[in-house]
Design a protein around this motif. Structure first.
Motif, PDB file in Angstrom:
ATOM      1  N   UNK A   6      14.116  12.192  -5.585  1.00 10.95           N
ATOM      2  CA  UNK A   6      14.461  11.076  -4.708  1.00 10.95           C
ATOM      3  C   UNK A   6      15.269  10.058  -5.499  1.00 10.95           C
ATOM      4  N   UNK A   7      16.281   9.493  -4.847  1.00 15.30           N
ATOM      5  CA  UNK A   7      17.163   8.510  -5.470  1.00 15.30           C
ATOM      6  C   UNK A   7      17.058   7.200  -4.693  1.00 15.30           C
ATOM      7  N   UNK A  30       7.193  13.880  -8.237  1.00 20.17           N
ATOM      8  CA  UNK A  30       8.575  13.672  -7.819  1.00 20.17           C
ATOM      9  C   UNK A  30       9.437  13.250  -9.007  1.00 20.17           C
ATOM     10  N   UNK A  31      10.659  13.759  -9.030  1.00 18.64           N
ATOM     11  CA  UNK A  31      11.666  13.318  -9.997  1.00 18.64           C
ATOM     12  C   UNK A  31      12.379  12.115  -9.379  1.00 18.64           C
ATOM     13  N   UNK A  32      12.168  10.930  -9.948  1.00 18.55           N
ATOM     14  CA  UNK A  32      12.663   9.697  -9.333  1.00 18.55           C
ATOM     15  C   UNK A  32      13.773   9.074 -10.164  1.00 18.55           C
ATOM     16  N   UNK A  33      14.809   8.610  -9.464  1.00 20.27           N
ATOM     17  CA  UNK A  33      15.943   7.965 -10.121  1.00 20.27           C
ATOM     18  C   UNK A  33      16.227   6.644  -9.409  1.00 20.27           C
ATOM     19  N   UNK A  34      16.421   5.590 -10.203  1.00 22.46           N
ATOM     20  CA  UNK A  34      16.606   4.247  -9.659  1.00 22.46           C
ATOM     21  C   UNK A  34      17.931   3.686 -10.173  1.00 22.46           C
ATOM     22  N   UNK A  35      18.787   3.243  -9.251  1.00 26.46           N
ATOM     23  CA  UNK A  35      20.100   2.724  -9.618  1.00 26.46           C
ATOM     24  C   UNK A  35      20.304   1.349  -8.981  1.00 26.46           C
ATOM     25  N   UNK A  36      20.810   0.421  -9.781  1.00 23.60           N
ATOM     26  CA  UNK A  36      21.168  -0.889  -9.237  1.00 23.60           C
ATOM     27  C   UNK A  36      22.629  -0.927  -8.810  1.00 23.60           C
ATOM     28  N   UNK A  37      23.389   0.105  -9.184  1.00 23.43           N
ATOM     29  CA  UNK A  37      24.810   0.179  -8.839  1.00 23.43           C
ATOM     30  C   UNK A  37      25.065   1.398  -7.955  1.00 23.43           C
ATOM     31  N   UNK A  39      27.926   2.674  -7.220  1.00 19.57           N
ATOM     32  CA  UNK A  39      28.976   3.477  -7.856  1.00 19.57           C
ATOM     33  C   UNK A  39      28.366   4.393  -8.910  1.00 19.57           C
ATOM     34  N   UNK A  40      27.461   3.848  -9.712  1.00 19.36           N
ATOM     35  CA  UNK A  40      26.783   4.658 -10.724  1.00 19.36           C
ATOM     36  C   UNK A  40      25.946   5.756 -10.065  1.00 19.36           C
ATOM     37  N   UNK A  41      25.300   5.428  -8.960  1.00 22.53           N
ATOM     38  CA  UNK A  41      24.491   6.426  -8.253  1.00 22.53           C
ATOM     39  C   UNK A  41      25.355   7.591  -7.788  1.00 22.53           C
ATOM     40  N   UNK A  42      26.521   7.292  -7.218  1.00 25.82           N
ATOM     41  CA  UNK A  42      27.415   8.357  -6.759  1.00 25.82           C
ATOM     42  C   UNK A  42      27.900   9.211  -7.920  1.00 25.82           C
ATOM     43  N   UNK A  43      28.167   8.578  -9.053  1.00 28.25           N
ATOM     44  CA  UNK A  43      28.614   9.331 -10.231  1.00 28.25           C
ATOM     45  C   UNK A  43      27.558  10.329 -10.694  1.00 28.25           C
ATOM     46  N   UNK A  44      26.281   9.968 -10.514  1.00 29.84           N
ATOM     47  CA  UNK A  44      25.193  10.815 -11.000  1.00 29.84           C
ATOM     48  C   UNK A  44      24.753  11.871  -9.990  1.00 29.84           C
ATOM     49  N   UNK A  45      25.162  11.732  -8.733  1.00 27.79           N
ATOM     50  CA  UNK A  45      24.675  12.647  -7.699  1.00 27.79           C
ATOM     51  C   UNK A  45      25.031  14.102  -7.982  1.00 27.79           C
ATOM     52  N   UNK A  71      27.217  10.161   0.473  1.00 30.34           N
ATOM     53  CA  UNK A  71      26.120  11.104   0.206  1.00 30.34           C
ATOM     54  C   UNK A  71      26.162  12.261   1.199  1.00 30.34           C
ATOM     55  N   UNK A  72      26.522  11.975   2.453  1.00 33.51           N
ATOM     56  CA  UNK A  72      26.609  13.030   3.468  1.00 33.51           C
ATOM     57  C   UNK A  72      27.599  14.109   3.058  1.00 33.51           C
ATOM     58  N   UNK A  73      28.640  13.721   2.328  1.00 30.19           N
ATOM     59  CA  UNK A  73      29.648  14.690   1.882  1.00 30.19           C
ATOM     60  C   UNK A  73      29.233  15.406   0.603  1.00 30.19           C
ATOM     61  N   UNK A  74      28.628  14.658  -0.334  1.00 29.13           N
ATOM     62  CA  UNK A  74      28.328  15.241  -1.648  1.00 29.13           C
ATOM     63  C   UNK A  74      26.957  15.902  -1.716  1.00 29.13           C
ATOM     64  N   UNK A  75      26.008  15.437  -0.907  1.00 28.96           N
ATOM     65  CA  UNK A  75      24.656  16.018  -0.905  1.00 28.96           C
ATOM     66  C   UNK A  75      24.157  16.102   0.535  1.00 28.96           C
ATOM     67  N   UNK A  76      24.779  16.957   1.367  1.00 32.83           N
ATOM     68  CA  UNK A  76      24.455  16.982   2.796  1.00 32.83           C
ATOM     69  C   UNK A  76      23.024  17.392   3.107  1.00 32.83           C
TER      70      UNK A  76
END
Length: 342
Positions: A6-7, A30-37, A39-45, A71-76
């Motif tokens: 979960x992100x 759960x493998x959890x990832x937390x982003x304040x940005x 843009x950074x979240x999209x880079x890591x997806x 996200x719909x495009x990169x991780x549908x």
């Protein structure tokens, strides 16, 4: 097997820290990832395979709706969830392709617990890779109608008020006319006609009227559904509900099981709204949508297995009843698939 992922994306560090403390104690698997940005979240997806992506509505670099659109495009395959503190935005957001679910801020821990439970169930549904991606990239998913949600709120009260439910229906003239048309039709078999919606609600019962409102709104009061398709889905759902009721009564099941089976019948073909004429997997698509909406697990199971030639030995009674009714109505399971694909 990789852990479920979960992100969370929110530019408020306090919110992320609270979520981190809350969830790492109760959901360690759960493998959890937390982003304040964002843009950074999209880079890591690309390096993650998220089951769920939760994004705040208001962020400076990119708002949550735009982020979830990417996200719909990169991780549908991921469930997309929007956090919003704006009550006025909620209905509009629900109708977009950006988010599957909207969570109002502030929220209780149980809301996230429920979200992760739903994510597990959705991940376990036997969707093909193609169908899972297709559902994730839908331009717009059907949403629970506002009047249905309002009636749900009334039914959650300790003593639901028939007059309050009738008033909600009375405010929508199209819905009112369809409810009265149905209650006066031969389908329900009442001896006398009524033009009083409160009498109609009392005759049908609160649970039945609740479910009728849902299918009327989705099938016949929905500008995105062609009239002929909506009428056919409605007709098939009502007929199947009649068969289910007859079978349930003949088996002497409890009122609760009967109600679950009837709800399953009324919603058995809702996946056609997602797949259109290409409905070979409409039962799974129906289960997917209803799980997103938070329906009972017994309803999800019954709809998922409605086309199975052989049922699991430990299936719920409502599943057996719906499966038998589908065979009764359509003749064979192949006929059921063809009928819902017309």
């Amino acid at each position: 097997m990789n852990a479920p992922c979960i992100v969370f994306v929110d530019n408020e560090p306090g919110v992320l820290n609270a979520l981190r403390r809350l969830l790492r104690l109760s959901h360690r698997d759960w493998d959890m990832h937390f982003f304040s940005s964002p843009v950074q979240a999209l880079d890591q997806l690309d390096s993650l395979t998220p089951w769920v992506v939760v994004a705040d509505r208001n962020m400076s670099e990119m708002d949550g709706i735009e982020l979830l659109g990417h996200v719909a495009d990169t991780a549908p395959e991921a469930i997309r969830v929007l956090l919003s503190g704006d009550a006025q935005m909620e209905s509009a957001i629900r109708a977009t392709a950006a988010a599957h679910l909207v969570i109002r801020k502030p929220f209780e821990r149980e809301v996230i617990d429920d979200l992760l439970t739903r994510a597990r169930v959705l991940h376990q549904l036997p969707l093909s890779v193609t169908l899972r991606g297709r559902l994730g990239q839908q331009e717009s998913l059907p949403v629970l109608p506002e009047v249905y949600q309002q009636i749900t709120h009334v039914l959650e009260q300790q003593e639901p008020d028939v007059a309050e439910v009738a008033e909600l229906i009375r405010h929508d003239q199209v819905l009112l006319s369809r409810v009265l048309q149905l209650v006066n039709s031969p389908f329900f078999g009442f001896n006398s006609r009524t033009h009083d919606v409160e009498v109609a609600v009392m005759r049908l019962g609160l649970q039945t009227i609740h479910n009728l409102v849902l299918i009327i709104e989705l099938y016949q009061h929905n500008s995105t559904v062609p009239r002929a398709l909506g009428d056919r889905l409605m007709r098939d759902a009502l007929l199947l509900a009649e068969h289910v009721g007859t079978l349930a009564d003949s088996r002497g099941v409890s009122r609760n099981i009967r109600n679950l089976a009837v709800v399953s019948a009324l919603l058995h073909n809702i996946g056609v709204l997602l797949l259109g004429a290409d409905s070979q997997e409409y039962n799974i698509a129906s289960a997917y949508l209803l799980e997103l909406w938070g329906f009972e697990s017994e309803v999800i199971e019954a709809i998922q297995h409605q086309l199975d030639p052989d049922l699991p030995y430990d299936c719920e009674p409502a599943t057996e009843i719906l499966n038998a009714a589908v065979k009764l109505q359509y003749g064979t399971l192949n006929d059921a698939i063809e009928a819902n694909g017309d």
